[in-house]
Scaffold this motif. Structure first.
Motif, PDB file in Angstrom:
ATOM      1  N   LEU A 251      83.079   5.885  24.670  1.00 66.03           N
ATOM      2  CA  LEU A 251      82.380   6.978  24.062  1.00 66.03           C
ATOM      3  C   LEU A 251      81.426   7.765  25.145  1.00 66.03           C
ATOM      4  CD1 LEU A 251      81.811   5.369  20.651  1.00 66.03           C
ATOM      5  CD2 LEU A 251      83.514   7.279  21.179  1.00 66.03           C
ATOM      6  N   PRO A 252      80.939   8.981  24.775  1.00 65.85           N
ATOM      7  CA  PRO A 252      80.200   9.759  25.547  1.00 65.85           C
ATOM      8  C   PRO A 252      78.718   9.117  25.181  1.00 65.85           C
ATOM      9  CG  PRO A 252      80.833  11.149  23.664  1.00 65.85           C
ATOM     10  CD  PRO A 252      81.694   9.740  23.628  1.00 65.85           C
ATOM     11  N   ASP A 253      77.849   9.095  26.160  1.00 66.90           N
ATOM     12  CA  ASP A 253      76.665   8.603  25.803  1.00 66.90           C
ATOM     13  C   ASP A 253      75.762   9.462  24.942  1.00 66.90           C
ATOM     14  OD1 ASP A 253      74.418   9.795  27.742  1.00 66.90           O
ATOM     15  OD2 ASP A 253      76.080   9.181  28.856  1.00 66.90           O
ATOM     16  N   TYR A 254      74.782   9.033  24.104  1.00 72.55           N
ATOM     17  CA  TYR A 254      74.233   9.891  23.086  1.00 72.55           C
ATOM     18  C   TYR A 254      73.500  10.940  23.983  1.00 72.55           C
ATOM     19  CZ  TYR A 254      72.101  11.388  18.731  1.00 72.55           C
ATOM     20  OH  TYR A 254      71.906  12.178  17.728  1.00 72.55           O
ATOM     21  N   ALA A 255      72.914  10.759  25.227  1.00 78.82           N
ATOM     22  CA  ALA A 255      72.112  11.984  25.724  1.00 78.82           C
ATOM     23  C   ALA A 255      72.881  13.015  26.377  1.00 78.82           C
ATOM     24  CB  ALA A 255      71.443  11.089  27.053  1.00 78.82           C
ATOM     25  N   SER A 256      74.280  12.730  26.767  1.00 72.08           N
ATOM     26  CA  SER A 256      75.215  13.842  26.952  1.00 72.08           C
ATOM     27  C   SER A 256      75.399  14.869  25.930  1.00 72.08           C
ATOM     28  CB  SER A 256      76.338  13.201  27.506  1.00 72.08           C
ATOM     29  OG  SER A 256      77.181  12.642  26.470  1.00 72.08           O
ATOM     30  N   LEU A 257      75.250  14.399  24.639  1.00 73.16           N
ATOM     31  CA  LEU A 257      75.566  15.214  23.416  1.00 73.16           C
ATOM     32  C   LEU A 257      74.150  16.245  23.168  1.00 73.16           C
ATOM     33  CD1 LEU A 257      77.149  12.743  21.084  1.00 73.16           C
ATOM     34  CD2 LEU A 257      78.386  14.559  22.425  1.00 73.16           C
ATOM     35  N   PHE A 258      73.188  15.523  23.423  1.00 72.73           N
ATOM     36  CA  PHE A 258      71.869  16.120  23.120  1.00 72.73           C
ATOM     37  C   PHE A 258      70.990  15.818  24.326  1.00 72.73           C
ATOM     38  CE2 PHE A 258      73.537  14.499  19.025  1.00 72.73           C
ATOM     39  CZ  PHE A 258      73.930  15.877  18.502  1.00 72.73           C
ATOM     40  N   PRO A 259      71.111  16.721  25.384  1.00 73.86           N
ATOM     41  CA  PRO A 259      70.376  16.672  26.698  1.00 73.86           C
ATOM     42  C   PRO A 259      68.724  16.405  26.419  1.00 73.86           C
ATOM     43  CG  PRO A 259      72.137  18.222  27.006  1.00 73.86           C
ATOM     44  CD  PRO A 259      71.967  17.960  25.676  1.00 73.86           C
ATOM     45  N   SER A 260      68.379  16.950  25.583  1.00 78.21           N
ATOM     46  CA  SER A 260      66.786  17.141  25.290  1.00 78.21           C
ATOM     47  C   SER A 260      66.287  15.664  24.499  1.00 78.21           C
ATOM     48  CB  SER A 260      66.364  18.011  24.415  1.00 78.21           C
ATOM     49  OG  SER A 260      67.054  18.113  23.158  1.00 78.21           O
ATOM     50  N   MET A 261      67.165  14.833  24.447  1.00 79.77           N
ATOM     51  CA  MET A 261      66.824  13.406  23.709  1.00 79.77           C
ATOM     52  C   MET A 261      66.583  12.621  24.746  1.00 79.77           C
ATOM     53  SD  MET A 261      66.926  12.587  20.296  1.00 79.77           S
ATOM     54  CE  MET A 261      65.608  11.446  20.411  1.00 79.77           C
ATOM     55  N   ALA A 262      65.391  12.076  24.581  1.00 76.96           N
ATOM     56  CA  ALA A 262      64.820  11.361  25.567  1.00 76.96           C
ATOM     57  C   ALA A 262      65.217   9.797  25.161  1.00 76.96           C
ATOM     58  CB  ALA A 262      63.272  11.405  25.938  1.00 76.96           C
ATOM     59  N   PRO A 263      65.252   8.928  25.914  1.00 74.28           N
ATOM     60  CA  PRO A 263      65.361   7.294  25.604  1.00 74.28           C
ATOM     61  C   PRO A 263      63.885   6.753  24.980  1.00 74.28           C
ATOM     62  CG  PRO A 263      66.012   7.524  27.913  1.00 74.28           C
ATOM     63  CD  PRO A 263      65.516   8.821  27.629  1.00 74.28           C
ATOM     64  N   ASN A 264      64.404   6.247  23.660  1.00 70.72           N
ATOM     65  CA  ASN A 264      63.257   5.728  22.885  1.00 70.72           C
ATOM     66  C   ASN A 264      63.448   4.036  22.953  1.00 70.72           C
ATOM     67  OD1 ASN A 264      61.298   5.101  20.880  1.00 70.72           O
ATOM     68  ND2 ASN A 264      61.672   6.807  19.796  1.00 70.72           N
ATOM     69  N   HIS A 265      62.303   3.338  23.459  1.00 68.06           N
ATOM     70  CA  HIS A 265      62.277   1.787  23.473  1.00 68.06           C
ATOM     71  C   HIS A 265      61.667   1.479  22.251  1.00 68.06           C
ATOM     72  CE1 HIS A 265      63.924   2.274  27.500  1.00 68.06           C
ATOM     73  NE2 HIS A 265      64.499   1.055  27.274  1.00 68.06           N
TER      74      HIS A 265
END
Length: 845
Positions: A251-265
């Motif tokens: 599947l596409p990674d989530y960030a590729s669907l929403f480029p403004s979405m930063a990783p959140n640990h």
């Protein structure tokens, strides 16, 4: 007065003998008053206790009373058998449903009103700000209004049944008010006692509430998206693996669907909130259901077993009842507030339910207009939200005004629900499509037709009316068996960006639902060649997207044990089905222990007593001789459970950080992938922050030492004396009073239990808190139906029939349930009357 007499008087007054005498008198006086005060307080306490008992006991129903009531056409007889199961006889079906409403209200009025307030979003009127989160969610989902709209969608028979049932509930409420019967339930002395009359829509709303309680799809989509932001696709599939079978394309990674979405640990911060029906994985619905055809039955008749799994509570959600309808008697498990036998049998047909895990929910991310946040992007351009105001009244606080919003995809949910904020980019909101959100839901009509069906064929026809929540329905009649997925299946575009596994852009046409699939697409299995059918929430078939059933399933382990038990016998009996239903052997333990401990068994030098090495050797020696049975009296299940929990924590904590806390339960497929090094999964054993490369054997040893230290601190230093049942107590807690310091000892029910997260006799653990192995979710109802001799069928619930803590029927079935015993499930009226605890008669006014 001269000086001499004064001196003599002074000497007399202050002489030590007189001082002791005066002090003694004073102490005696104080003691007498202390005794008087104590006796007075004790008497006052006794009087208070007697008065409290008197008023509380008035709400205990008289099962031998005769009531003159409006709303029935002829006399209704309610025979309470020795287990307090009501057998309801009437001249017409509406009269029988009137009787069911009457007995539900007699025994469970508080439970019914609490569930109704939950789905209405009106808990805060009673409990204050602590339930605002639940009320807000229910208002935004708008379930109650959808239920009201669905009343007109039912057929004539169902509407008549709903109305008669509501009249029966209201008849008891009016009887309580007229005769001052203790307000109907003890809880109404502590909380507002006003009870609104029951409406047909209330019953439909409770079905929708059960749909929320049995679905964890929303939380799983959000969690998968969060993992996609911090891990590559292969590692996401390690931690949230598909059931064994055909694979899935990347599947596409989530960030590729929403480029403004930063990783959140960050931690998985969402908690459902007090009394919220929304659940986190793995607390969605679960169940077992299995059936045998006549050729696999020793007596030549079909067999069916069912045990639905839901959160434990006191009283249990289930209520046993028998209804004598015009088509014949039906008996089984009902839910107070819903006028239907949801799992049970007639003389001709048996049925059982398991959660289907159908992929019937999608989360959409909606883009807001940058200059006008009251509009959102659609395939046709920018469009306004549909909005409505709703006011939540709050006890001891100001009312909360909500602005409810909908898009074409569904209701908009704020980011604090299900951790949606962690996967919603700035300038966006999340919306929800769900088959449960249907204003023409005919599920109740389907349930009514199922109860009156006389064969598997008729039952399958009835299931076409079932919309939500999706279930796997197991059926058996005199001649054959069948299993069908019932519930509306969404129709999706094959180009869907995430295949429904993660939130997707709601303005893209290919992501939107295209309606529903035809009912003929629902999987059905009939009279298999092997003569056996079963479902443990496992993956029943493989179909490619978009005709798939689900990506996520509730079980990959119990089904293996079921296959083994069914295959061990050529023919089965009622007792062999009971044995399977109560089985506590963990196939997960049998698989994982040889893998995880491969380099630890009988290794190492002799170690002195009292050292960690010696404790490890003793624990491994116990596990080496263990057969995987999660028996409450053994130490091995506790050592195994703590070890696997510590191991998973060590494997994922350094990669996920605080997000690791979202994984509260062991995923056997994940640990198996790691220790078999499937697709490089052994990389999880390496601690990324260290300079050397750790091996999986090292992680296994460190995790075992962690677990043994944790267990020693809580259960003592002697592992041979540890007991799984001490840690795995079934917690049937009162949902409101269960945390009140004094009252909890009277209303909560605790039982030492066997089983575990992955056994057929499933006892799902809490996973968090100071008691992570507490048993909080399992089979509140068990039933086994034998159509070679239908009256030899048996059933039981986890607590008792009454919701009144002072009733002997509050917990009288609980010990039977814990021991694996059952009560007769007979449709013979004479057997019901023999030794009945009472016969209630309802006569027309």
């Amino acid at each position: 007065m001269t000086a001499a007499p004064i001196a003599r008087a002074a000497r007399s007054v202050y002489h030590p003998r007189h001082l002791r005498h005066n002090n003694g008198r004073a102490m005696a006086l104080i003691l007498r008053w202390m005794i008087r005060i104590f006796l007075g307080l004790a008497g006052l306490g006794l009087v208070t206790a007697v008065l409290a008992w008197h008023f509380l006991a008035r709400s205990l129903p008289d099962y031998g009373a005769t009531h003159r009531l409006e709303g029935i056409s002829d006399e209704v007889e309610i025979v309470r058998d020795t287990a307090n199961v009501p057998h309801i006889f009437g001249q017409t079906d509406p009269d029988v449903f009137f009787g069911l409403g009457f007995v539900h209200a007699q025994d469970r009025l508080w439970q019914m009103t609490l569930m109704r307030r939950t789905v209405q979003g009106r808990l805060s009127e009673v409990f204050g700000p602590r339930t605002l989160r639940s009320d807000e969610l229910m208002r935004r989902l708008d379930l109650y209004n959808l239920a009201r709209a669905s009343v007109e969608a039912q057929d004539d028979y169902t509407r008549a049944a709903l109305e008669a049932y509501a009249e029966g509930v209201n008849a008891w409420i009016e009887t309580v008010n007229r005769d001052a019967l203790g307000r109907g339930a003890p809880e109404f002395f502590l909380f507002p006692s006003e009870v609104a009359l029951w409406q047909p829509a209330d019953s439909l709303a409770l079905i929708k509430l059960m749909g929320v309680q049995t679905s964890s799809q929303l939380a799983r989509e959000v969690l998968r998206a969060r993992l996609s932001l911090v891990l590559d696709d292969a590692r996401v599939r390690d931690l949230m693996p598909d059931a064994p079978g055909a694979g899935v394309a990347a599947l596409p990674d989530y960030a590729s669907l929403f480029p403004s979405m930063a990783p959140n640990h960050g931690a998985f911060a969402w908690t459902p909130g007090d009394l919220s029906p929304l659940v986190r994985p793995p607390f969605g619905g679960a169940s077992n259901a299995f059936a045998a055809a006549p050729n696999r039955s020793a007596a030549g008749g079909t067999l069916l077993a069912n045990d639905p799994h839901l959160p434990f509570s006191a009283p249990t959600i289930w209520y046993l009842a028998r209804l004598e309808l015009e088509t014949g008697g039906v008996i089984g498990g009902t839910i107070p507030g819903i006028p239907a036998v949801l799992t049970g049998r007639s003389d001709r047909l048996g049925w059982g339910l398991t959660t289907a895990y159908l992929d019937d929910l999608d989360v959409f991310i909606e883009e807001l207009h940058p200059e006008d946040p009251q509009r959102h992007r659609t395939p046709e351009g920018w469009a306004p939200f549909e909005t409505r105001r709703s006011i939540v009244q709050v006890k001891d606080g100001p009312p909360l005004t909500l602005t409810l919003r909908w898009t074409e995809n569904g209701p908009v949910l704020p980011g604090h629900h299900a951790d949606l904020g962690a996967v919603t980019p700035p300038g966006h909101v999340a919306s929800l499509s769900w088959t449960l959100l249907d204003g023409a839901d005919t599920t109740m009509t389907g349930a009514m037709r199922l109860m009156r069906a006389g064969s598997v064929d008729e039952a399958l026809q009835a299931t076409e009316y079932h919309v939500a929540p999706a279930q796997m329905l197991m059926l058996a009649d005199a001649d054959g068996i069948a299993m069908q997925l019932i519930g509306a299946m969404p129709r999706r575009d094959a180009r869907h960006a995430t295949q429904g596994r993660m939130p997707s852009p709601g303005w893209r046409t290919e992501n939107r639902w295209l309606g529903r699939l035809p009912f003929a697409m629902n999987p059905v299995f009939r009279d298999p060649e092997g003569g056996l059918l079963g479902n443990t929430n496992n993956k029943p078939l493989t179909r490619p997207f978009p005709l798939h059933v689900s990506h996520d399933w509730g079980d990959s382990q119990r089904i293996r044990r079921w296959r083994r038990l069914m295959g061990d016998r050529q023919v089965h009996t009622r007792d062999s089905f009971i044995e399977a239903q109560l089985d506590t052997v963990s196939e997960a333990a049998r698989t994982l222990l040889p893998l995880v401990g491969a380099e630890l068994w009988f290794t190492g030098e002799a170690a002195p007593a009292g050292t960690p090495e010696r404790l490890r050797q003793r624990a491994l020696a116990l596990l080496a001789d263990w057969n995987g049975e999660m028996n409450e009296h053994l130490p091995e299940p506790l050592i195994y459970a703590a070890w696997m929990r510590a191991l998973q924590e060590r494997l994922i904590r350094d990669d996920l950080g605080p997000l690791a806390s979202a994984f509260t339960h062991v995923e056997p497929l994940f640990i198996e992938r790691v220790f078999r090094d499937i697709d490089g999964a052994s990389d999880w054993c390496n601690v990324r922050q260290s300079t050397r490369r750790e091996t999986c054997a090292e992680m296994a040893q460190l995790a075992l030492d962690d677990a043994l230290m944790w267990l020693s601190e809580r259960h003592g230093s002697n592992p041979e004396s540890w007991r799984w049942g001490d840690a795995h107590q079934a917690a049937h807690d009162h949902p409101v009073l269960g945390d009140v310091r004094l009252l909890r000892h009277f209303v909560n029910i605790r039982q030492s239990t066997s089983g575990g997260d992955h056994t057929l006799n499933r006892g799902l653990t809490a996973g968090t808190g100071p008691e992570p192995f507490r048993n909080v979710h399992g089979a509140g109802y068990r039933g086994v139906y034998d159509f070679a001799d239908p009256d030899s069928s048996v059933f039981v619930t986890a607590t008792g029939q009454s919701g009144h803590p002072l009733s002997r029927h509050y917990d009288d079935l609980g010990e039977r349930w814990r021991r694996g015993d059952y009560i007769p499930m007979s449709l013979d009226p004479a057997l019901a009357r023999a030794g009945a605890v009472g016969v209630t008669r309802l006569v027309p006014h």
